[in-house]
Design a protein around this motif. Sequence first.
Motif, PDB file in Angstrom:
ATOM      1  N   GLY A   7       0.812  -1.213   0.000  1.00  0.00           N
ATOM      2  CA  GLY A   7       0.000   0.000   0.000  1.00  0.00           C
ATOM      3  C   GLY A   7       0.845   1.262   0.000  1.00  0.00           C
ATOM      4  N   GLU A   8       1.887   1.271   0.832  1.00  0.00           N
ATOM      5  CA  GLU A   8       2.773   2.435   0.876  1.00  0.00           C
ATOM      6  C   GLU A   8       3.472   2.633  -0.469  1.00  0.00           C
ATOM      7  N   PHE A   9       3.854   1.531  -1.106  1.00  0.00           N
ATOM      8  CA  PHE A   9       4.510   1.608  -2.414  1.00  0.00           C
ATOM      9  C   PHE A   9       3.545   2.146  -3.464  1.00  0.00           C
ATOM     10  N   LEU A  10       2.295   1.686  -3.427  1.00  0.00           N
ATOM     11  CA  LEU A  10       1.298   2.186  -4.370  1.00  0.00           C
ATOM     12  C   LEU A  10       1.069   3.690  -4.174  1.00  0.00           C
ATOM     13  N   ALA A  11       1.025   4.125  -2.925  1.00  0.00           N
ATOM     14  CA  ALA A  11       0.844   5.552  -2.644  1.00  0.00           C
ATOM     15  C   ALA A  11       2.041   6.348  -3.164  1.00  0.00           C
ATOM     16  N   GLU A  12       3.236   5.817  -2.948  1.00  0.00           N
ATOM     17  CA  GLU A  12       4.458   6.479  -3.435  1.00  0.00           C
ATOM     18  C   GLU A  12       4.437   6.606  -4.962  1.00  0.00           C
ATOM     19  N   LEU A  13       4.044   5.526  -5.632  1.00  0.00           N
ATOM     20  CA  LEU A  13       3.981   5.556  -7.097  1.00  0.00           C
ATOM     21  C   LEU A  13       2.940   6.560  -7.588  1.00  0.00           C
ATOM     22  N   ARG A  14       1.811   6.633  -6.885  1.00  0.00           N
ATOM     23  CA  ARG A  14       0.761   7.578  -7.262  1.00  0.00           C
ATOM     24  C   ARG A  14       1.263   9.011  -7.105  1.00  0.00           C
ATOM     25  N   HIS A  15       1.979   9.265  -6.010  1.00  0.00           N
ATOM     26  CA  HIS A  15       2.520  10.609  -5.784  1.00  0.00           C
ATOM     27  C   HIS A  15       3.536  10.979  -6.857  1.00  0.00           C
ATOM     28  N   GLU A  16       4.352  10.008  -7.285  1.00  0.00           N
ATOM     29  CA  GLU A  16       5.336  10.255  -8.347  1.00  0.00           C
ATOM     30  C   GLU A  16       4.653  10.696  -9.641  1.00  0.00           C
ATOM     31  N   LYS A  17       3.439  10.189  -9.873  1.00  0.00           N
ATOM     32  CA  LYS A  17       2.674  10.554 -11.080  1.00  0.00           C
ATOM     33  C   LYS A  17       1.809  11.795 -10.854  1.00  0.00           C
ATOM     34  N   ASN A  18       1.920  12.394  -9.645  1.00  0.00           N
ATOM     35  CA  ASN A  18       1.142  13.586  -9.290  1.00  0.00           C
ATOM     36  C   ASN A  18      -0.357  13.369  -9.475  1.00  0.00           C
ATOM     37  N   LEU A  19      -0.839  12.232  -8.987  1.00  0.00           N
ATOM     38  CA  LEU A  19      -2.259  11.900  -9.065  1.00  0.00           C
ATOM     39  C   LEU A  19      -2.861  11.902  -7.670  1.00  0.00           C
ATOM     40  N   THR A  20      -4.107  12.333  -7.588  1.00  0.00           N
ATOM     41  CA  THR A  20      -4.854  12.173  -6.338  1.00  0.00           C
ATOM     42  C   THR A  20      -5.488  10.779  -6.359  1.00  0.00           C
ATOM     43  N   GLN A  21      -5.976  10.349  -5.209  1.00  0.00           N
ATOM     44  CA  GLN A  21      -6.669   9.051  -5.164  1.00  0.00           C
ATOM     45  C   GLN A  21      -7.900   9.091  -6.063  1.00  0.00           C
ATOM     46  N   GLU A  22      -8.566  10.221  -6.096  1.00  0.00           N
ATOM     47  CA  GLU A  22      -9.758  10.359  -6.937  1.00  0.00           C
ATOM     48  C   GLU A  22      -9.401  10.261  -8.420  1.00  0.00           C
ATOM     49  N   GLN A  23      -8.313  10.914  -8.829  1.00  0.00           N
ATOM     50  CA  GLN A  23      -7.890  10.865 -10.233  1.00  0.00           C
ATOM     51  C   GLN A  23      -7.491   9.445 -10.632  1.00  0.00           C
ATOM     52  N   LEU A  24      -6.768   8.785  -9.753  1.00  0.00           N
ATOM     53  CA  LEU A  24      -6.372   7.403 -10.041  1.00  0.00           C
ATOM     54  C   LEU A  24      -7.601   6.512 -10.138  1.00  0.00           C
ATOM     55  N   GLY A  25      -8.540   6.698  -9.214  1.00  0.00           N
ATOM     56  CA  GLY A  25      -9.776   5.917  -9.241  1.00  0.00           C
ATOM     57  C   GLY A  25     -10.534   6.096 -10.545  1.00  0.00           C
ATOM     58  N   GLU A  26     -10.583   7.320 -11.050  1.00  0.00           N
ATOM     59  CA  GLU A  26     -11.263   7.582 -12.318  1.00  0.00           C
ATOM     60  C   GLU A  26     -10.571   6.862 -13.470  1.00  0.00           C
ATOM     61  N   LYS A  27      -9.232   6.879 -13.466  1.00  0.00           N
ATOM     62  CA  LYS A  27      -8.481   6.198 -14.538  1.00  0.00           C
ATOM     63  C   LYS A  27      -8.731   4.689 -14.518  1.00  0.00           C
ATOM     64  N   LEU A  28      -8.873   4.139 -13.311  1.00  0.00           N
ATOM     65  CA  LEU A  28      -9.022   2.689 -13.170  1.00  0.00           C
ATOM     66  C   LEU A  28     -10.473   2.225 -13.121  1.00  0.00           C
ATOM     67  N   GLY A  29     -11.391   3.165 -12.959  1.00  0.00           N
ATOM     68  CA  GLY A  29     -12.797   2.800 -12.874  1.00  0.00           C
ATOM     69  C   GLY A  29     -13.206   2.291 -11.499  1.00  0.00           C
ATOM     70  N   VAL A  30     -12.525   2.815 -10.469  1.00  0.00           N
ATOM     71  CA  VAL A  30     -12.870   2.463  -9.086  1.00  0.00           C
ATOM     72  C   VAL A  30     -13.042   3.754  -8.301  1.00  0.00           C
ATOM     73  N   THR A  31     -13.526   3.649  -7.077  1.00  0.00           N
ATOM     74  CA  THR A  31     -13.712   4.845  -6.258  1.00  0.00           C
ATOM     75  C   THR A  31     -12.407   5.223  -5.575  1.00  0.00           C
ATOM     76  N   ASN A  32     -12.350   6.475  -5.094  1.00  0.00           N
ATOM     77  CA  ASN A  32     -11.172   6.908  -4.343  1.00  0.00           C
ATOM     78  C   ASN A  32     -11.058   6.144  -3.020  1.00  0.00           C
ATOM     79  N   LYS A  33     -12.196   5.676  -2.489  1.00  0.00           N
ATOM     80  CA  LYS A  33     -12.171   4.863  -1.267  1.00  0.00           C
ATOM     81  C   LYS A  33     -11.459   3.537  -1.516  1.00  0.00           C
ATOM     82  N   THR A  34     -11.688   2.964  -2.691  1.00  0.00           N
ATOM     83  CA  THR A  34     -11.019   1.706  -3.039  1.00  0.00           C
ATOM     84  C   THR A  34      -9.515   1.925  -3.108  1.00  0.00           C
TER      85      THR A  34
END
Length: 175
Positions: A7-34
């Motif tokens: 989980g920490e690695f996934l968060a680190e990778l997301r930050h490297e791409k300058n994405l919010t959880q909501e933006q990532l969720g939209e790209k993947l078709g899941v919610t930001n809660k997921t």
Amino acid sequence: MDLIKIGEFLAELRHEKNLTQEQLGEKLGVTNKTVSRWENGNYMPPVEMLRLLSELYSVSINEILSGEKLSDTEYKEKAEENIKAVLGTSFSLKEKIEFFKEKWKKDHRLSLLLWIIVFAAVFVSGALIGWFVWEKAGFVVCGADCIAAAVVRIERYNKMMAYAEQKAFDGSGKQ
């Protein structure tokens, strides 16, 4: 597998791409809660999401499951660990045994076919002997053939189960 580390690695990778959880969720078709649950180590992303995350972040699935970027020398070692961990958690012991029984049957189907042909030939010859030559001899040959077939069947079943159990327990007695 360490879900917190993943989980920490996934968060680190997301930050490297300058994405919010909501933006990532939209790209993947899941919610930001997921996404949050993955990054907090509460849940493991499903296989199809691991593939998408791997492509998006330009890392291997093996690196995601390891929770870190890997050098070439670490890659193979971690891959083996991750495969064992995934297999160990994905399948019950019964499912593993059934899988390896089917694999054994598939690997040995030619020998099974040959045994069937041999027993059928002996049985038919016994029947012909009984019909044309001497009835008691035919019964003896057919009876012996049936006993031999049962013995071979038991022996083959025992070999199959020994193989399946050894593979299911990884040869070490552990699941």
